[in-house]
Design an enzyme around this catalytic site. Sequence first.
Site, PDB file in Angstrom:
ATOM      1  N   ASN A   1       0.815  -1.142   0.156  1.00 51.04           N
ATOM      2  CA  ASN A   1      -0.127   0.114  -0.096  1.00 51.04           C
ATOM      3  C   ASN A   1       0.850   1.168  -0.072  1.00 51.04           C
ATOM      4  OD1 ASN A   1      -1.861   1.839   0.103  1.00 51.04           O
ATOM      5  ND2 ASN A   1      -2.842   1.047   2.084  1.00 51.04           N
ATOM      6  N   CYS A   2       1.057   2.179  -1.114  1.00 54.60           N
ATOM      7  CA  CYS A   2       2.094   2.962  -1.503  1.00 54.60           C
ATOM      8  C   CYS A   2       1.635   4.160  -1.770  1.00 54.60           C
ATOM      9  CB  CYS A   2       2.936   2.439  -2.568  1.00 54.60           C
ATOM     10  SG  CYS A   2       2.969   0.468  -2.502  1.00 54.60           S
ATOM     11  N   GLY A   3       2.612   5.295  -2.282  1.00 54.09           N
ATOM     12  CA  GLY A   3       2.549   6.374  -2.751  1.00 54.09           C
ATOM     13  C   GLY A   3       2.952   6.266  -4.102  1.00 54.09           C
TER      14      GLY A   3
ATOM     15  N   GLN B   1       6.798   5.117  -4.331  1.00 54.90           N
ATOM     16  CA  GLN B   1       7.222   5.010  -2.881  1.00 54.90           C
ATOM     17  C   GLN B   1       6.352   3.620  -2.374  1.00 54.90           C
ATOM     18  OE1 GLN B   1       9.561   6.861  -0.775  1.00 54.90           O
ATOM     19  NE2 GLN B   1       9.376   4.775   0.201  1.00 54.90           N
TER      20      GLN B   1
ATOM     21  N   ASN C   1      -0.533   1.301  -6.495  1.00 57.37           N
ATOM     22  CA  ASN C   1      -0.830   1.463  -4.966  1.00 57.37           C
ATOM     23  C   ASN C   1      -2.142   0.748  -4.679  1.00 57.37           C
ATOM     24  OD1 ASN C   1      -1.524   2.666  -2.391  1.00 57.37           O
ATOM     25  ND2 ASN C   1      -2.445   4.374  -3.417  1.00 57.37           N
TER      26      ASN C   1
END
Length: 546
Positions: free
Chosen positions: A12-14, A217, A239
Amino acid sequence: MGFYDPTEVRDNCGFGIIANVNGEPRQGLISTAVKALDRMQHRGGIGADGKTGDGCGLLLQMPEQFFRQFAEKKGWQLSKKFAVGMVFFSRDNDKRETARQLIEQELQRETLAVTGWRKVPVDNQVLGEGAKSSEPVIEQVLVSAPPGWRKKDLERRLYMARRRIEKLIPNQEELYISSLSSLVLVYKGLMMAADLPAYYADLADSDMKTSICVFHQRFSTNTEPRWPLAQPFRFLAHNGEINTIRGNRQWAQARAYKFQTPLLPDLQDAKPLVGLSGSDSASLDNMLELLLAGGMDLFRAMRLLIPPAWQGDATMSDEMRAFYEFNSLHMEPWDGPAGVVMSNGRHVACSLDRNGLRPARYVLTRSGVLTIASEVGIWDYDEQEVIEKGRLGPGQMMAVDTYTGQIWYNDEIEDELKQRHPYKQWLEQHRRHLIPFERSHADKLGQRLYDDETMQVLHKAYLYSEEELQQIISVLAKDGQEAVGSMGDDTPTAVLSKQPRLLYDYFRQQFAQVTNPAIDPIRERHVMSLSTIIGREHNVFNEASG
């Protein structure tokens, strides 16, 4: 590895994209993307050493001029169409040399010429101990295509060469090819986002220019950081989670024989076409790469993989509904929550899954810079320069064609897709429907097909229980809808049951329940069926009371 399970790799990201709409390469886009990554550091994990990240990186439109200048300094002759491979080698000298020879062998098998190898300048002093302990040796291979080849031809043969290499050396710790393309180039690793250009000196070089930057990210909830799992992958960054990933991978295996194209006559040699280990994002990237290699364009490929909630959308045109229904017959959705950014070197795009639980906000400036990211404030643009701001809604897609300078909004993408082929006509001609009760012939109404004795035999043969007849079949017959119930299942598994069970009872469906925001059953009715909504609310109540 302790509690680590490679089959449960999710994150679970940017994420985001920044592009110069008119296609002019700029070094400033890279520095802006790095700044954006740094401001999304809260979306990435950080090791105890304070310097080891969970993974970050950039996917760039191929900086052709940068590599032509490098080749000229070396006295190398690059052909008109060339590609660059970003390769993570093992630190073991013997394994590295074996892998290098294999890469050259498979590329030469495709009549491609290895112009030379370039050791990527890196500074591992900016790495934490965790990242440094697993740091690969990073090199780039420059590959020249024969005269007359188009970039698409080159991409397909690079794809096949890379798949054969990966099958011969499947261990990513010994060899991992981040990218091998004439269209895009990937720089990624386990450094902190701000240290990306400090580690990769190329990214700080004034001659490194691009008109497209996809940045990511990573934050993983249940995996250890690994260099190959850092994103972006070869075409996309993701994401969220693909909660249908096991089914998607298994369907990709089952349908592998159906993937055929004259553009890749030896495609079956690339099986498995989708990675069965690694992250869900990597598998999604594998499937996108396959569709693109097979000749499908980016728009159609992403609408096939992650379609909107078309079944319950009363505002959708019949032609658009036919497009999605036609696609649904060929592939199940890769279901999110998911936000995806991607680029094929020409187009850059962002797409959200049908629930839209991963945000994506965009800003377009007068200077022609478009940014789409998982949050606002990732770079310091002048508010007076802003032409347009907005966000992508559930199931929507937005893209830029850097060759023509056109910005594609969701409606324009769908209008273009639905007009390509007569999908509605194809469905009307070849689709077969069950006859609804109200359309049955009058002389058939009220008549039984089977007598009581035959019915009992059939019930026993197909193991219909009294509970199924009363709670499920009866509801379907009387009300014309699926029965509503909870997720609970207190019956013994088939292998332990004392009762006769059908063969398919020995196989269990994996159910994914993730921690997403509560769904408004009225606002989101087009996304979920009534039974799904009631079941979800029932389980939320049980969790709260339990």
